[in-house]
Design an enzyme around this catalytic site. Sequence first.
Site, PDB file in Angstrom:
ATOM      1  CE  LYS A 189      -1.480 101.141  45.957  1.00  0.00           C
ATOM      2  NZ  LYS A 189      -0.796 102.258  46.675  1.00  0.00           N
ATOM      3  CB  SER A 380       0.562 104.102  49.523  1.00  0.00           C
ATOM      4  OG  SER A 380      -0.707 103.751  49.232  1.00  0.00           O
TER       5      SER A 380
END
Length: 581
Positions: A189, A380
């Site tokens: 991330k 996402s």
Amino acid sequence: MKFLRNLLASILGFFISLFLLFCLFLLIAAIAGGGDEIVVKPNSVLELDLAKQIKDYAPKDTSPLAQALELDSEKLSLDKVLNAIENAQLDDNIKGISIKTNAIGAGMAQTQAIRKKLEEFKESGKFIYAYNDVYSQKNYYLSSVADSLFLNPVGQIDFSGLSSEILYYKDFEDKYGVKMEVVRHGKYKSAVEPYLENKMSDANREQITSFLTSIWSEFTSNISKTRNISVEQLNLIADNSEGRNAELALKNKLIDGIIYKDEYTEKLNNAVDTKSNTIDLMDYIKSGKGRISSTAKDKIAVIYAQGQIMYGEGNEDVIGQGMINRAIKKAVKDKKVKAIVLRVNSPGGSALASELIWRELELAKKEKPLVVSMGNLAASGGYYIACNADVIVAEPTTITGSIGVFGALPNAYELSQKMGINAEQVSTNKSASYSLFEPMDQKFYDVTKEGVEQIYTTFVNRVATGRKMTFEKVDAIAQGRVWTGKEALENGLVDELGGLEDAINAAVQLADIKSYRIRNYPSYKKDIKEMFNISPFGKVNKEEIIKEAIGTENYELFRQINEFKNMEGIQARMPYVIQIK
């Protein structure tokens, strides 16, 4: 009493005058808008200029006032571009297509969809020519589909491979005392990595290398087929920048000829055996060729979710659960709608809004087949709202995955100390709290970390259920890692490779219908204040004014920075802004 009567009469007269003025505006607009009808003449060549920003969905404002006054700015939508090319294939007045555009205002997956449609057009036996003074890499990718490709004698082709650059701010933060407090889950991330490190992590370098290589592979394999140049040779050309001038481009078979614009026009005339009539794409669409006509009763609902995901109503450029969920409910309620296709083009955003949209789609799926079509991005939060579909279709160059969660808050404690500023707090309770001017305490970090972990677990569970995978298997390919559509097919995150048309075909099969027409959602209306928000420069809104002043590329950077202030709550958001030119 007389004064009161006069006052009321004045007020009434004011509103009557305002109404008459409004009617006059409508009359003038109707007269001004009643121009000549666009007619496609015989021996026409359709000219593709794709420099305008291309959205998956760019609907006209449905309010009568906006249509009468023509306040809706000109836009290009992907479906209209594809429909226009399909109609041109069957249009006897269109003899061929000329690709002549200085830039491509589409993302990579959109560009690939247009290129595929042009390949279908060639099957009709009609020609495609392309010409430019300078080809950007994406422009050349699209134009390489042409039968004949030409370049200005002093032009060049940017064909040098893909690269990525990320700025790291850790040393800057240490020097000036302003930093981002970060809580995340997912070793990939990387949206927040630049605030934590001063160089790229091995995990981040691995995923960037992977998706760039995957996209470049699509580039070279597609170009190889249409230009009849081996992939190995194309990589050598890229390594040595052998499109840097017209002579090298011709020598390496990147182009078919070195000519000037007037000579290109003569080639178009020769191709149609007479003087060609050029009609540009926007006019062709306005002539009615931007849609596919159908009289079928059954409908396939295509719901467009484009932009970052934010909690709230949403609009044409922002996905909000308000507008999207209403569109889903309308599609479910309409008995003529036999299946739903959700077109996702989003880097993600609010985890809460993503969950609310996911829930509405889960309810809809119980009533009608649900298929997802992924555009440039479905990452996402964009993947969150896609994961429970019956079928997921992505372009090979779609950027997806990024199943991870983070929270980030600015902190200026060290800067405030250097400047002699001291912040003192008074509270009635001992709950976890955060101040811009104090270090993040352990209690606040623990509470925030718990929230991040909870949302990550929920996210992975949603994917595991939707994709019929175990939690552990999803977790192994999650961790915030970004994948291309091609890679996502291999690891089980998508079912098929293809575009919106393929997704619609999948929905038709699931619905078991033979004929259908498309119903697009949502519809958009501007309020009257927004309609009359016209600048002295004739621009309808502030975004257009800024874009005019600083240029399209700088505006995109401005927009990305501006979006940062709207990030509220825990985010399920893609770690990069990816642009291929």
